[in-house]
Each structure stands twice: as structure tokens, then as C-alpha cells.
Design a protein around this motif. Structure first.
Motif, PDB file in Angstrom:
ATOM      1  N   LYS A 196       0.741  -1.428   0.012  1.00 50.26           N
ATOM      2  CA  LYS A 196      -0.072   0.035   0.112  1.00 50.26           C
ATOM      3  C   LYS A 196       0.854   1.249   0.129  1.00 50.26           C
ATOM      4  N   LEU A 197       0.814   2.133  -1.092  1.00 54.36           N
ATOM      5  CA  LEU A 197       1.469   3.252  -1.176  1.00 54.36           C
ATOM      6  C   LEU A 197       0.702   4.438  -0.548  1.00 54.36           C
ATOM      7  N   MET A 198      -0.721   4.472  -0.681  1.00 53.12           N
ATOM      8  CA  MET A 198      -1.612   5.497  -0.205  1.00 53.12           C
ATOM      9  C   MET A 198      -2.924   4.765   0.079  1.00 53.12           C
ATOM     10  N   SER A 199      -3.607   5.618   0.965  1.00 56.72           N
ATOM     11  CA  SER A 199      -4.930   5.439   1.484  1.00 56.72           C
ATOM     12  C   SER A 199      -5.710   6.624   1.330  1.00 56.72           C
ATOM     13  N   MET A 200      -6.865   6.603   0.843  1.00 54.08           N
ATOM     14  CA  MET A 200      -7.915   7.828   0.835  1.00 54.08           C
ATOM     15  C   MET A 200      -9.260   7.121   1.281  1.00 54.08           C
ATOM     16  N   THR A 201      -9.843   7.854   2.266  1.00 54.15           N
ATOM     17  CA  THR A 201     -11.012   7.586   2.768  1.00 54.15           C
ATOM     18  C   THR A 201     -12.063   8.720   2.549  1.00 54.15           C
ATOM     19  N   ALA A 202     -13.073   8.716   1.970  1.00 60.03           N
ATOM     20  CA  ALA A 202     -14.188   9.699   1.812  1.00 60.03           C
ATOM     21  C   ALA A 202     -15.129   9.617   2.862  1.00 60.03           C
ATOM     22  N   SER A 203     -15.586  11.193   3.237  1.00 62.02           N
ATOM     23  CA  SER A 203     -16.763  11.266   4.292  1.00 62.02           C
ATOM     24  C   SER A 203     -17.664  12.418   3.420  1.00 62.02           C
ATOM     25  N   PRO A 204     -18.932  11.928   3.535  1.00 65.94           N
ATOM     26  CA  PRO A 204     -19.814  13.221   3.033  1.00 65.94           C
ATOM     27  C   PRO A 204     -19.608  14.575   4.066  1.00 65.94           C
TER      28      PRO A 204
END
Length: 169
Positions: free
Chosen positions: A126-134
Motif C-alpha cells: 500500500k502506497l497511499m490510502s484515501m477515505t471519503a466522508s460526506p
């Protein structure tokens, strides 16, 4: 990154550092003239999105390409005389099924669409993580970069592409 809709039906993208200082945002003229929120859902409509820094310098631009037959997502990132092609990977049967080529090496964007959690992987690292929130009017993405294997422009473009492809989830 924050992705919010602004009248008259356009998307505004802005990246912030850990202290909340805006470091990149898309050009206002691109927002109205070439980056129409309604048309972005149609894969056959090309457009270009430029990201500029606080001094007004273009750091990179992302172009949605007219995809070849039977392919729905195709983007090209241009920065510092380099080009990175993002594409739908038909060999993968999970969503997201996006990949990109950087310096002749393939990277995958994987994750969980319903949980709004995505990763960039290189051979399962894993090089990067992205987590979305409304948030009101859009989504906010928390981005964590674990490895500096890729230029920042590639990481930023991946977040925008994921929002374009999966904003409505």
C-alpha cells in the motif's frame, strides 16, 4: 481533499495540508468552461482539469480521454514533462477496477466502494490510502501517503479520479 459542487453545477476540488492550509485547487475558468459536473458522468465527454498552487502556477492537469470501445474510464495526467495514463482494468473483477502506468510500471487502485476507502498498491504494497466522508455539498477525502514511490501529482490525481468515478456512492 474536498470535492464540492458549486453553482451552476460544477465541481470544486481543493487540497489542504495537515494544518488546513489550501495547497492546490482547480482553476475557476476550467470549473465553468470545461469541467461540467453533469457532463462528467458521461464517459464519452472529454474535459481537462488544471490544478494550481497558491501562487497561481499550474502544478498538473488531468484530462479525461474519449475511451476506446468497451472501456468507461480513461484519464491522462500531465506534469513536469511526464504523462501517466489511468484506465479501467478489465482483468480485475472488483470495484474499483482502475489502474495506471507510471514509468512502465503498473499500479492498481483498490478498495471498498461502499465503505469509501481506497488504496494505491504496487505488488500488494500500500502506497497511499484515501477515505471519503460526506460533507455539505460534496465529500471530503482524508489522504495518507505511506511511500514516496510516486510524485505527489500522481497521488493527487488518483484522489480526483476516484471522486469522479465514485462521487455518488
Amino acid at each position: 481533499m474536498r470535492a464540492t459542487s458549486r453553482p451552476p453545477a460544477a465541481m470544486a476540488y481543493a487540497f489542504y495540508d495537515a494544518d488546513g492550509l489550501k495547497i492546490l485547487h482547480n482553476k475557476d475558468d476550467a470549473l465553468v468552461d470545461r469541467f461540467d459536473y453533469i457532463l462528467r458522468e458521461l464517459p464519452m465527454i472529454p474535459y481537462t482539469l488544471s490544478l494550481i498552487d497558491a501562487d497561481g502556477n499550474e502544478r498538473f492537469h488531468l484530462e479525461r480521454k474519449t475511451p476506446p470501445p468497451f472501456q468507461t474510464h480513461a484519464f491522462q495526467l500531465s506534469f513536469d514533462d511526464e504523462v501517466v495514463d489511468f484506465f479501467e482494468d478489465k482483468a480485475r473483477f472488483s470495484l474499483p477496477n482502475l489502474s495506471f502506468i507510471y514509468r512502465e510500471k503498473k499500479y492498481d487502485i483498490v478498495g471498498f466502494v461502499r465503505n469509501r476507502e481506497f488504496f494505491i498498491e504496487e505488488d500488494e504494497l500500500k502506497l497511499m490510502s484515501m477515505t471519503a466522508s460526506p460533507i455539505a455539498g460534496g465529500k471530503e477525502y482524508a489522504v495518507a501517503i505511506y511511500e514516496d514511490a510516486l510524485p505527489l501529482a500522481v497521488y493527487f490525481a488518483a484522489v480526483i479520479i476516484m471522486d469522479i468515478c465514485f462521487h455518488n456512492y
